[in-house]
Scaffold this motif. Structure first.
Motif, PDB file in Angstrom:
ATOM      1  N   VAL A 178      36.360  71.501  49.503  1.00 24.88           N
ATOM      2  CA  VAL A 178      35.473  71.244  48.365  1.00 24.88           C
ATOM      3  C   VAL A 178      35.988  71.965  47.122  1.00 24.88           C
ATOM      4  N   ALA A 233      36.812  69.577  44.031  1.00 30.09           N
ATOM      5  CA  ALA A 233      35.869  69.512  42.914  1.00 30.09           C
ATOM      6  C   ALA A 233      36.557  69.395  41.552  1.00 30.09           C
ATOM      7  N   GLU A 272      33.169  51.842  41.770  1.00 28.58           N
ATOM      8  CA  GLU A 272      32.290  52.593  40.876  1.00 28.58           C
ATOM      9  C   GLU A 272      31.386  51.664  40.079  1.00 28.58           C
ATOM     10  N   PRO A 302      29.047  56.074  44.374  1.00 22.30           N
ATOM     11  CA  PRO A 302      29.386  57.367  43.748  1.00 22.30           C
ATOM     12  C   PRO A 302      30.744  57.854  44.256  1.00 22.30           C
ATOM     13  N   LYS A 330      31.635  61.713  44.769  1.00 17.65           N
ATOM     14  CA  LYS A 330      30.934  62.361  45.877  1.00 17.65           C
ATOM     15  C   LYS A 330      31.578  62.001  47.210  1.00 17.65           C
ATOM     16  N   PHE A 331      31.919  60.731  47.387  1.00 18.14           N
ATOM     17  CA  PHE A 331      32.491  60.319  48.664  1.00 18.14           C
ATOM     18  C   PHE A 331      33.936  60.801  48.822  1.00 18.14           C
ATOM     19  N   LEU A 381      35.021  63.634  47.606  1.00 14.41           N
ATOM     20  CA  LEU A 381      34.845  65.051  47.924  1.00 14.41           C
ATOM     21  C   LEU A 381      34.444  65.227  49.391  1.00 14.41           C
ATOM     22  N   LEU A 382      33.616  64.329  49.886  1.00 16.19           N
ATOM     23  CA  LEU A 382      33.221  64.381  51.294  1.00 16.19           C
ATOM     24  C   LEU A 382      34.418  64.141  52.200  1.00 16.19           C
TER      25      LEU A 382
END
Length: 374
Positions: free
Chosen positions: A136, A140, A236, A241, A244-245, A247-248
């Protein structure tokens, strides 16, 4: 300009011959009923359990101890490839610093076990959490980047982790850390220097990682990753999102890498920054691409071959790396989409090849001469 490869060229015929069997197996698997799939799962699991047999080892590894080879590099590479496949194969993000998460997991067990007396199992969870948090932290500020720029940043992150380990005396510096604690006895089995218990431990972790990855792939998260990989801008615009995905994906891939690092360090006793070079990240990436990015069975096969072939060619002495490299070149020339690619990946490669051929035909100035009149 010379014309492109003809459809009936020897290379095309060789690709068709090599890819025909793999595509047949893939199509059968896609249409197979559930009971047949479970039978195959059970047979593969039984084969993996019986793999350390000396009968199998006498052929598979005549120059190296077979149970040791099954644990490392084969088992370790497969576990790392499953994690990297989440980032590269599912989300389509190029990560060249994946070895950093492997190192974070290994150093978590070594530092907490040696300096603070932590046991293996709690540290296993902590190593996965710390690696995931590191994913993360890396993702980020950098996941706004794409393509080559993201690859360069992840490469830099891997080197930062390694150089930080070299210059931090608290975690051993360049001297490393030893003795890394072994896992405690489990069901009466002692984890000391015998590689067999560690092989079954990493096999259990591989099975859990495969089940977890398959569940993710078939979920809403997996569909979002597929949309991002195919066309991030379109995804998008459709309301996904994407940040977010992505980053996951980085966090989950890093978590699996940290898991592999903890399990590996529990066996080797001694770790140092030299155990985590960039070439390890490149090797795992090669395994994912060789097997077929995005297709879990192919990734497992690719990691197995990348880890096993150099040891199988050990009889060639100094020439074994040359033979290994030649084997990889031949495989990728005959099967550029990977040994067991998914249907989507095969379609992408076919579309790209068709587009390139059409572009070459249009761009050829000798194909359609134009008369200029004054």
């Amino acid at each position: 300009m010379s014309p492109g490869p003809r459809i009936g060229s020897p290379l095309s015929r060789a690709r068709s011959a090599v890819g025909g069997f793999g595509d047949t197996v893939r199509d059968w698997w896609a249409q197979a009923p559930r009971w047949q799939r479970w039978v195959v799962y059970l047979l593969l699991l039984l084969l993996a359990i019986a793999a350390p047999s000396p009968v199998i080892g006498s052929f598979m590894s005549p120059y190296t101890d077979w149970p040791s080879l099954l644990f490392n590099p084969i088992g370790t590479y497969i576990l790392l490839a499953i994690g990297l496949n989440i980032v590269v194969g599912h989300a389509g993000l190029l990560d060249l610093g994946y070895v950093a998460f492997f190192a974070i997991g290994a150093y978590t067990l070594a530092y907490l076990g040696i300096k603070h007396g932590f046991t293996f199992w709690p540290t296993l969870i902590l190593g996965m959490v710390l690696a995931s948090v590191s994913g993360v932290i890396l993702g980020a500020p950098t996941l706004r980047l794409r393509g080559d720029y993201l690859a360069i940043v992840t490469l830099g992150f891997g080197e930062i982790v390694r150089i930080t380990a070299i210059n931090t005396n608290e975690i051993g510096g360049a001297r490393g850390l030893t003795p890394v604690p072994h896992p405690p006895n489990l069901f009466g089995v002692e984890f000391l220097l015998d590689p067999l218990p560690y092989y079954y431990l990493v096999l259990a972790m591989i099975v859990l990682a495969i089940v977890f990855s398959l569940r993710l792939e078939r979920s809403r998260v997996g569909r979002a990753w597929t949309a991002i990989r195919e066309d991030e801008d379109a995804a998008e615009l459709m309301g996904v999102p994407t940040f977010k995905f992505k980053l996951l994906a980085f966090a989950i891939g890093a978590m699996v890498g940290g898991l592999a690092g903890v399990v590996w360090s529990g066996k080797v006793i001694f770790i140092a920054p030299t155990n985590f070079p960039f070439i390890l990240s490149a090797t795992i990436l090669a395994a994912v691409l060789l097997g077929g990015a995005g297709n879990l069975p192919g990734v497992v096969v690719g990691a197995f071959l990348i880890a096993w072939l150099p040891e199988r060619f050990r009889g060639f002495a100094d020439y074994r790396i040359l033979v290994f490299g030649a084997a990889l070149v031949i495989m990728m020339a005959l099967r550029p989409q990977g040994l067991l690619p998914s249907r989507r990946r095969s379609a992408e490669m076919a579309e790209h090849s068709a587009g390139s051929a059409m572009g070459a035909e249009v761009a050829n100035p000798s194909a359609a001469p134009v008369e200029v009149r004054k």
